[in-house]
Design a protein around this motif. Sequence first.
Motif, PDB file in Angstrom:
ATOM      1  N   VAL A  10       0.813  -1.178   0.033  1.00 24.64           N
ATOM      2  CA  VAL A  10       0.018   0.136  -0.079  1.00 24.64           C
ATOM      3  C   VAL A  10       1.049   1.327  -0.152  1.00 24.64           C
ATOM      4  O   VAL A  10       0.591   2.428  -1.019  1.00 24.64           O
ATOM      5  CB  VAL A  10      -0.799   0.079   1.072  1.00 24.64           C
ATOM      6  CG1 VAL A  10      -1.589   1.272   1.373  1.00 24.64           C
ATOM      7  CG2 VAL A  10      -2.231  -1.036   1.111  1.00 24.64           C
ATOM      8  N   PRO A  11       1.666   1.553   1.082  1.00 26.22           N
ATOM      9  CA  PRO A  11       2.743   2.645   0.824  1.00 26.22           C
ATOM     10  C   PRO A  11       3.315   3.081  -0.571  1.00 26.22           C
ATOM     11  O   PRO A  11       3.477   3.968  -0.876  1.00 26.22           O
ATOM     12  CB  PRO A  11       3.595   2.589   2.179  1.00 26.22           C
ATOM     13  CG  PRO A  11       2.846   1.410   3.101  1.00 26.22           C
ATOM     14  CD  PRO A  11       2.056   0.836   2.144  1.00 26.22           C
ATOM     15  N   THR A  12       4.027   1.732  -1.184  1.00 20.79           N
ATOM     16  CA  THR A  12       4.745   2.029  -2.295  1.00 20.79           C
ATOM     17  C   THR A  12       3.539   2.104  -3.348  1.00 20.79           C
ATOM     18  O   THR A  12       3.923   3.094  -4.332  1.00 20.79           O
ATOM     19  CB  THR A  12       5.248   0.546  -2.833  1.00 20.79           C
ATOM     20  OG1 THR A  12       6.085   0.293  -1.726  1.00 20.79           O
ATOM     21  CG2 THR A  12       6.171   0.454  -3.909  1.00 20.79           C
ATOM     22  N   THR A  13       2.452   1.552  -3.519  1.00 24.95           N
ATOM     23  CA  THR A  13       1.453   1.944  -4.366  1.00 24.95           C
ATOM     24  C   THR A  13       1.003   3.455  -4.330  1.00 24.95           C
ATOM     25  O   THR A  13       1.023   4.096  -5.443  1.00 24.95           O
ATOM     26  CB  THR A  13       0.414   0.861  -4.376  1.00 24.95           C
ATOM     27  OG1 THR A  13       0.853  -0.235  -4.492  1.00 24.95           O
ATOM     28  CG2 THR A  13      -0.894   1.233  -5.330  1.00 24.95           C
ATOM     29  N   PHE A  14       0.942   3.786  -3.186  1.00 25.39           N
ATOM     30  CA  PHE A  14       0.311   5.140  -3.112  1.00 25.39           C
ATOM     31  C   PHE A  14       1.356   6.184  -3.424  1.00 25.39           C
ATOM     32  O   PHE A  14       1.376   7.157  -4.118  1.00 25.39           O
ATOM     33  CB  PHE A  14       0.027   5.533  -1.655  1.00 25.39           C
ATOM     34  CG  PHE A  14      -0.726   6.892  -1.387  1.00 25.39           C
ATOM     35  CD1 PHE A  14      -1.750   7.113  -1.908  1.00 25.39           C
ATOM     36  CD2 PHE A  14       0.204   7.940  -0.569  1.00 25.39           C
ATOM     37  CE1 PHE A  14      -2.262   8.366  -1.518  1.00 25.39           C
ATOM     38  CE2 PHE A  14      -0.347   9.181  -0.415  1.00 25.39           C
ATOM     39  CZ  PHE A  14      -1.750   9.507  -1.090  1.00 25.39           C
ATOM     40  N   CYS A  15       2.846   6.048  -2.931  1.00 23.82           N
ATOM     41  CA  CYS A  15       3.839   6.863  -3.401  1.00 23.82           C
ATOM     42  C   CYS A  15       3.890   6.847  -4.869  1.00 23.82           C
ATOM     43  O   CYS A  15       4.246   8.145  -5.457  1.00 23.82           O
ATOM     44  CB  CYS A  15       5.217   6.317  -2.833  1.00 23.82           C
ATOM     45  SG  CYS A  15       5.255   6.872  -1.069  1.00 23.82           S
ATOM     46  N   ASN A  16       3.872   5.799  -5.444  1.00 17.79           N
ATOM     47  CA  ASN A  16       3.867   5.544  -6.969  1.00 17.79           C
ATOM     48  C   ASN A  16       2.949   6.385  -7.570  1.00 17.79           C
ATOM     49  O   ASN A  16       3.087   7.221  -8.653  1.00 17.79           O
ATOM     50  CB  ASN A  16       3.842   4.196  -7.601  1.00 17.79           C
ATOM     51  CG  ASN A  16       5.418   3.608  -7.336  1.00 17.79           C
ATOM     52  OD1 ASN A  16       6.224   4.097  -7.531  1.00 17.79           O
ATOM     53  ND2 ASN A  16       5.248   2.179  -7.087  1.00 17.79           N
ATOM     54  N   LEU A  17       1.655   6.307  -7.027  1.00 12.59           N
ATOM     55  CA  LEU A  17       0.630   7.291  -7.806  1.00 12.59           C
ATOM     56  C   LEU A  17       0.932   8.727  -7.511  1.00 12.59           C
ATOM     57  O   LEU A  17       0.609   9.504  -8.220  1.00 12.59           O
ATOM     58  CB  LEU A  17      -0.783   6.613  -6.771  1.00 12.59           C
ATOM     59  CG  LEU A  17      -2.008   7.828  -6.996  1.00 12.59           C
ATOM     60  CD1 LEU A  17      -2.428   7.549  -8.481  1.00 12.59           C
ATOM     61  CD2 LEU A  17      -2.966   7.638  -5.927  1.00 12.59           C
ATOM     62  N   MET A  18       1.231   9.099  -6.421  1.00 13.34           N
ATOM     63  CA  MET A  18       1.505  10.529  -6.283  1.00 13.34           C
ATOM     64  C   MET A  18       2.379  11.021  -7.096  1.00 13.34           C
ATOM     65  O   MET A  18       2.438  12.123  -7.704  1.00 13.34           O
ATOM     66  CB  MET A  18       1.812  10.783  -4.612  1.00 13.34           C
ATOM     67  CG  MET A  18       0.968  10.600  -3.743  1.00 13.34           C
ATOM     68  SD  MET A  18      -0.542  11.498  -4.027  1.00 13.34           S
ATOM     69  CE  MET A  18      -0.067  13.289  -3.868  1.00 13.34           C
ATOM     70  N   VAL A  34       7.062  15.854  -2.785  1.00 14.66           N
ATOM     71  CA  VAL A  34       5.729  15.095  -2.097  1.00 14.66           C
ATOM     72  C   VAL A  34       6.430  13.991  -1.149  1.00 14.66           C
ATOM     73  O   VAL A  34       7.606  13.354  -1.598  1.00 14.66           O
ATOM     74  CB  VAL A  34       5.176  13.822  -3.250  1.00 14.66           C
ATOM     75  CG1 VAL A  34       4.274  12.855  -2.905  1.00 14.66           C
ATOM     76  CG2 VAL A  34       4.388  15.125  -4.210  1.00 14.66           C
ATOM     77  N   TYR A  35       5.791  13.850   0.036  1.00 12.00           N
ATOM     78  CA  TYR A  35       6.343  12.791   0.995  1.00 12.00           C
ATOM     79  C   TYR A  35       5.205  12.223   1.459  1.00 12.00           C
ATOM     80  O   TYR A  35       4.339  12.533   2.203  1.00 12.00           O
ATOM     81  CB  TYR A  35       6.994  13.489   2.161  1.00 12.00           C
ATOM     82  CG  TYR A  35       7.787  12.366   3.068  1.00 12.00           C
ATOM     83  CD1 TYR A  35       8.995  12.019   3.015  1.00 12.00           C
ATOM     84  CD2 TYR A  35       7.049  12.242   4.303  1.00 12.00           C
ATOM     85  CE1 TYR A  35       9.547  10.995   3.611  1.00 12.00           C
ATOM     86  CE2 TYR A  35       7.473  11.308   5.256  1.00 12.00           C
ATOM     87  CZ  TYR A  35       8.688  10.875   4.782  1.00 12.00           C
ATOM     88  OH  TYR A  35       9.283   9.864   5.656  1.00 12.00           O
ATOM     89  N   LEU A  36       5.090  11.000   0.709  1.00 12.44           N
ATOM     90  CA  LEU A  36       3.840   9.903   1.222  1.00 12.44           C
ATOM     91  C   LEU A  36       2.624  10.841   0.822  1.00 12.44           C
ATOM     92  O   LEU A  36       2.517  11.053  -0.322  1.00 12.44           O
ATOM     93  CB  LEU A  36       3.761   9.579   2.565  1.00 12.44           C
ATOM     94  CG  LEU A  36       4.940   8.518   3.112  1.00 12.44           C
ATOM     95  CD1 LEU A  36       5.042   8.497   4.492  1.00 12.44           C
ATOM     96  CD2 LEU A  36       5.130   7.436   2.217  1.00 12.44           C
ATOM     97  N   ASP A  37       1.773  11.137   1.675  1.00 11.48           N
ATOM     98  CA  ASP A  37       0.545  11.971   1.315  1.00 11.48           C
ATOM     99  C   ASP A  37       0.594  13.486   1.538  1.00 11.48           C
ATOM    100  O   ASP A  37      -0.399  14.128   1.699  1.00 11.48           O
ATOM    101  CB  ASP A  37      -0.897  11.359   1.959  1.00 11.48           C
ATOM    102  CG  ASP A  37      -0.770  11.577   3.475  1.00 11.48           C
ATOM    103  OD1 ASP A  37       0.283  11.656   4.011  1.00 11.48           O
ATOM    104  OD2 ASP A  37      -2.060  11.635   4.176  1.00 11.48           O
ATOM    105  N   ASP A  38       1.817  13.901   1.966  1.00 12.98           N
ATOM    106  CA  ASP A  38       1.949  15.398   2.022  1.00 12.98           C
ATOM    107  C   ASP A  38       2.507  15.903   0.977  1.00 12.98           C
ATOM    108  O   ASP A  38       3.453  15.416   0.270  1.00 12.98           O
ATOM    109  CB  ASP A  38       2.810  15.581   3.375  1.00 12.98           C
ATOM    110  CG  ASP A  38       2.411  15.212   4.528  1.00 12.98           C
ATOM    111  OD1 ASP A  38       0.848  15.534   4.585  1.00 12.98           O
ATOM    112  OD2 ASP A  38       2.901  14.661   5.393  1.00 12.98           O
TER     113      ASP A  38
END
Length: 135
Positions: free
Chosen positions: A78-86, A100-104
């Motif tokens: 999940v964290p990897t997928t989210f970082c790639n999305l961002m 970008v840092y995770l969701d920030d």
Amino acid sequence: MCVDYRDLNKVTIKNKYPIPLVVKLFDRLQKASYFTKLDLRSSYWEVHITVGDEGKTIYVTQYGSYEFLVMPFGLTNVPTTFCNLMNDVLFDYLDAFVVVYLDDIVVNSQTLTKHERNLRMVFQRLREHKLYVKP
């Protein structure tokens, strides 16, 4: 609610994504005078599970079985997928005026006029991808 995904995580092929060092991210902000920090409203909950993979997230309760349609916490990628999305969503702006840092998300600019323009571009891009920030 807590779902134990340890068995699924054992057989999942791990995606590797290096979490950026905060010190290096701060270095990218040196020349800016204006900053806006944006935090996504629902983060991982805004990322949809790939069609056909929903059944991998199934969980059973006394009221029936359920499966997630969006990324639940506890899955290994999940964290990897989210970082790639961002990074995919904001790719054109990274290192130019976005960090970008995770969701920030930090939007930075040298002048107020540029900052307003940059914020509009980031908001538009997030809107196109149905990602929403906290007020």
